[in-house]
Write an enzyme that holds these catalytic residues in place. Structure first.
Site, mmCIF file in Angstrom:
data_model
loop_
_atom_site.group_PDB
_atom_site.id
_atom_site.type_symbol
_atom_site.label_atom_id
_atom_site.label_comp_id
_atom_site.label_asym_id
_atom_site.label_seq_id
_atom_site.Cartn_x
_atom_site.Cartn_y
_atom_site.Cartn_z
ATOM 1 C CG ASP A 1 -2.075 0.935 1.092
ATOM 2 O OD1 ASP A 1 -2.264 1.460 -0.189
ATOM 3 O OD2 ASP A 1 -2.875 1.188 2.115
ATOM 4 C CG ASN B 1 -7.753 -2.300 -6.104
ATOM 5 O OD1 ASN B 1 -6.704 -3.292 -5.914
ATOM 6 N ND2 ASN B 1 -7.876 -1.358 -5.291
HETATM 7 C C1 FPP Z 1 -1.901 0.069 -3.457
HETATM 8 O O1 FPP Z 1 -1.470 1.447 -3.448
HETATM 9 C C2 FPP Z 1 -1.261 -0.739 -4.620
HETATM 10 C C3 FPP Z 1 -1.862 -1.320 -5.475
HETATM 11 C C4 FPP Z 1 -3.420 -1.422 -5.793
HETATM 12 C C5 FPP Z 1 -1.325 -2.022 -6.656
HETATM 13 C C6 FPP Z 1 -0.171 -2.786 -6.522
HETATM 14 C C7 FPP Z 1 0.627 -2.748 -7.484
HETATM 15 C C8 FPP Z 1 1.810 -2.924 -8.003
HETATM 16 C C9 FPP Z 1 2.852 -2.674 -6.708
HETATM 17 C C10 FPP Z 1 2.611 -2.919 -9.213
HETATM 18 C C11 FPP Z 1 3.101 -4.109 -9.813
HETATM 19 C C12 FPP Z 1 2.703 -5.264 -9.020
HETATM 20 C C13 FPP Z 1 3.069 -6.476 -9.498
HETATM 21 C C14 FPP Z 1 2.627 -7.801 -8.801
HETATM 22 C C15 FPP Z 1 4.007 -6.801 -10.712
HETATM 23 P P1 FPP Z 1 -2.471 2.521 -3.706
HETATM 24 O O2 FPP Z 1 -2.390 2.885 -4.901
HETATM 25 O O3 FPP Z 1 -3.533 2.212 -2.905
HETATM 26 O O4 FPP Z 1 -1.783 3.585 -2.808
HETATM 27 P P2 FPP Z 1 -2.653 4.762 -1.969
HETATM 28 O O5 FPP Z 1 -3.156 4.056 -0.495
HETATM 29 O O6 FPP Z 1 -1.368 5.826 -1.350
HETATM 30 O O7 FPP Z 1 -3.348 5.653 -2.994
#
Ligand code: FPP
Length: 251
Positions: free
Chosen positions: A21, A69
């Site tokens: 996250d 998501n």
């Molecule tokens: C949460 O951060 C993250 C995600 C929903 C996506 C995770 C994806 C990756 C790390 C990209 C690549 C993954 C792989 C397995 C190749 P957020 O967007 O919710 O962050 P925030 O809470 O700060 O908005």
């Protein structure tokens, strides 16, 4: 002494699960679009996977895309799917060099077709790797998984293949996405949020929870070592007392 050297290899968690996250906030703090955070999160994925494999962890599960998501802006969903396709393709070498088998949990056949077919391709190519299973939770949520298992069980009861009296926790477990995967002993969440967010709800019943303020794109090898060291300093009682558990651990 390096952090790594403080880890007791005999008491490693067999399965680590991570809620990655903070990508959006990481990007925002740099005046960039959210997708920039996801892109930079790929290096953290690489470091977490190779570090866990080198240590001898058997299973690493990453929460990459939840069933919720899809509610994000379409441009972010598209960018995430695209990033997954690119990363699964470009990281094949890393997976092969490190002898890591790629697997997935979730409603994966409902992913965008290009993403689903790239996933199948990378899983197939890494099928015989045996050092660690890297499990991506994609279009996954704990409630979806449990409801899905209940539906499969109900079908079998309806078809006369299963007697409801035989339904217990072990049997239920066999209908989950993770049926042949041990429960995670350590569940890490980055970004300073204290929530499970619908991740591995059944499997995390006895997981040790570890929260770090680090945002996912900043998560590095040492952060994983710190989480494991913290885990190794905890006493896991599984509902028993400290006096009962000590002789079992020292056996
Ligand atoms: C949460 O951060 C993250 C995600 C929903 C996506 C995770 C994806 C990756 C790390 C990209 C690549 C993954 C792989 C397995 C190749 P957020 O967007 O919710 O962050 P925030 O809470 O700060 O908005």
């Amino acid at each position: 002494m390096d952090l790594k050297d403080k880890i007791d290899p005999q008491r490693l968690p067999r399965h680590i699960a991570i809620i990655m996250d903070g990508n959006g906030r990481w990007a925002k703090s740099r005046g960039e679009m959210r997708v920039f955070g996801h892109q930079n999160g790929v290096e953290s994925v690489r470091q977490a996977a190779t570090t866990a494999a080198e240590l001898g962890v058997g299973f690493l599960t990453l929460y990459a895309f939840s069933t919720e998501n899809w509610k994000r802006p379409k441009c972010e969903v598209d960018a995430l799917m695209n990033l997954l396709v690119l990363t699964l393709n470009s990281e094949l070498g890393t997976l092969m060099e490190n002898n890591i088998r790629l697997r997935a949990i979730g409603n994966v056949d409902q992913l965008q077709p290009e993403c689903y077919s790239q996933l199948l391709d990378t899983m197939e190519k890494t099928r015989h790797n045996s050092r660690m299973d890297l499990i991506l939770a994609l279009n996954y949520s704990g409630r979806w998984e449990i409801a899905n298992a209940a539906q499969k069980l109900a079908e079998e009861v309806k078809n006369g293949k299963l007697d409801p009296e035989n339904i217990d926790q072990d049997l239920f477990n066999n209908y989950l996405e993770t049926k042949d995967i041990p429960d995670p002993e350590l569940l890490i969440r980055t970004s300073g949020e204290y929530r499970i967010s619908n991740f591995l709800l059944w499997q995390a019943a006895y997981s040790e929870l570890y929260f770090t303020p680090k945002l996912w794109p900043d998560f590095r090898r040492d952060d994983l070592y710190e989480a494991i060291l913290d885990f190794q300093n905890r006493e896991r009682r599984f509902g028993m007392t400290s006096e009962q558990i000590k002789p079992l651990i020292n056996k």
